[in-house]
Design a protein around this motif. Structure first.
Motif, mmCIF file in Angstrom:
data_model
loop_
_atom_site.group_PDB
_atom_site.id
_atom_site.type_symbol
_atom_site.label_atom_id
_atom_site.label_comp_id
_atom_site.label_asym_id
_atom_site.label_seq_id
_atom_site.Cartn_x
_atom_site.Cartn_y
_atom_site.Cartn_z
ATOM 1 N N GLU A 35 32.456 185.806 -10.384
ATOM 2 C CA GLU A 35 32.318 185.807 -11.848
ATOM 3 C C GLU A 35 32.299 184.380 -12.391
ATOM 4 O OE1 GLU A 35 31.456 188.248 -13.666
ATOM 5 O OE2 GLU A 35 31.984 190.013 -12.484
ATOM 6 N N GLY A 36 33.127 183.503 -11.826
ATOM 7 C CA GLY A 36 33.135 182.102 -12.247
ATOM 8 C C GLY A 36 31.826 181.405 -11.942
ATOM 9 N N ALA A 40 29.151 179.995 -14.742
ATOM 10 C CA ALA A 40 28.734 178.589 -14.719
ATOM 11 C C ALA A 40 27.263 178.438 -14.332
ATOM 12 C CB ALA A 40 29.619 177.808 -13.749
ATOM 13 N N GLU A 41 26.574 179.557 -14.140
ATOM 14 C CA GLU A 41 25.169 179.569 -13.710
ATOM 15 C C GLU A 41 24.960 178.815 -12.402
ATOM 16 O OE1 GLU A 41 22.760 178.333 -17.019
ATOM 17 O OE2 GLU A 41 23.299 180.104 -18.190
ATOM 18 N N ARG A 42 25.934 178.958 -11.488
ATOM 19 C CA ARG A 42 25.841 178.321 -10.167
ATOM 20 C C ARG A 42 25.412 179.304 -9.091
ATOM 21 N NH1 ARG A 42 30.916 175.286 -8.718
ATOM 22 N NH2 ARG A 42 29.543 174.461 -7.114
ATOM 23 N N ALA A 43 25.264 180.584 -9.466
ATOM 24 C CA ALA A 43 24.778 181.615 -8.543
ATOM 25 C C ALA A 43 23.999 182.631 -9.370
ATOM 26 C CB ALA A 43 25.941 182.288 -7.827
ATOM 27 N N PRO A 44 22.881 183.123 -8.840
ATOM 28 C CA PRO A 44 22.111 184.126 -9.576
ATOM 29 C C PRO A 44 22.719 185.526 -9.417
ATOM 30 C CG PRO A 44 20.971 183.543 -7.553
ATOM 31 C CD PRO A 44 22.183 182.651 -7.645
ATOM 32 N N ALA A 45 22.652 186.301 -10.454
ATOM 33 C CA ALA A 45 23.224 187.651 -10.454
ATOM 34 C C ALA A 45 22.599 188.545 -9.379
ATOM 35 C CB ALA A 45 23.054 188.287 -11.825
ATOM 36 N N GLU A 46 21.347 188.290 -9.008
ATOM 37 C CA GLU A 46 20.702 189.148 -7.998
ATOM 38 C C GLU A 46 21.308 189.002 -6.602
ATOM 39 O OE1 GLU A 46 18.048 185.681 -9.111
ATOM 40 O OE2 GLU A 46 18.871 187.356 -10.211
ATOM 41 N N LEU A 47 22.155 187.999 -6.390
ATOM 42 C CA LEU A 47 22.863 187.867 -5.108
ATOM 43 C C LEU A 47 24.140 188.692 -5.074
ATOM 44 C CD1 LEU A 47 22.569 184.060 -4.253
ATOM 45 C CD2 LEU A 47 21.213 185.977 -3.376
ATOM 46 N N THR A 48 24.410 189.414 -6.170
ATOM 47 C CA THR A 48 25.638 190.182 -6.257
ATOM 48 C C THR A 48 25.347 191.662 -6.453
ATOM 49 O OG1 THR A 48 25.903 189.975 -8.660
ATOM 50 C CG2 THR A 48 26.779 188.181 -7.306
ATOM 51 N N VAL A 49 26.387 192.457 -6.274
ATOM 52 C CA VAL A 49 26.330 193.900 -6.455
ATOM 53 C C VAL A 49 27.710 194.338 -6.936
ATOM 54 C CG1 VAL A 49 26.963 194.414 -4.054
ATOM 55 C CG2 VAL A 49 25.612 196.051 -5.336
ATOM 56 N N GLU A 50 27.779 195.465 -7.622
ATOM 57 C CA GLU A 50 29.071 195.985 -8.033
ATOM 58 C C GLU A 50 29.565 196.968 -6.988
ATOM 59 O OE1 GLU A 50 30.834 198.582 -11.626
ATOM 60 O OE2 GLU A 50 29.659 196.836 -12.224
#
Length: 147
Positions: A35-36, A40-50
């Motif tokens: 989340e941090g 901070a826009e240091r990782a794109p959301a598409e690299l994550t999943v819930e």
């Protein structure tokens, strides 16, 4: 020193869940760190999943022994740890490395039944002069033994 065993797989979150249950480990919670990074826009959301209502890395997840230290900031274990990483190619041959689980004297059959209930499959029973054990496969066909 800390270590991790990296396991290539198709479904890292499912396999991590299996092995966390099988070993009495905990799935690492990297959600605050992720989340941090997202904020901070240091990782794109598409690299994550819930997963389970928390943000996780899409292609990898770790499990760690619950008594081992871990970094509170990242959730990453600093002891006995397994890291499951998604790869595109399927498993095709017998493992060159496998785990042997030792539940204790007289507990093998009950442990095998517990692991089968988690999704493991019994491949064969071995009875040799050197000992008795059961060869199983996990939910992605990775072999392991219970003796």
């Amino acid at each position: 020193m800390h270590w991790k065993l990296v396991i290539d797989c198709a479904e890292p979150h499912a396999l991590a869940g299996f092995w966390a249950e099988a070993l009495g480990y905990v799935v690492e919670d990297n959600s605050a760190f992720i989340e941090g990074l997202l904020a901070a826009e240091r990782a794109p959301a598409e690299l994550t999943v819930e997963v389970g209502g928390k943000r996780a890395w899409r292609h990898l997840v770790g499990v760690r022994h619950p008594e081992d230290p871990y970094e509170e900031e990242t959730g990453i274990g600093k002891g006995r740890r397994l890291l499951f990483i998604q790869v595109p190619e399927p498993k095709t041959v017998k493992n060159r490395l496998h785990m042997d689980l030792h539940p204790g004297a007289g507990k093998r059959e009950a442990e095998v039944a517990r692991l089968v209930a988690l999704g493991a499959s019994v491949l064969r029973e071995v009875d040799e002069p050197g000992g008795r054990w059961t060869v199983l496969s996990d939910i992605e066909r990775n072999e392991f033994c219970v003796s």
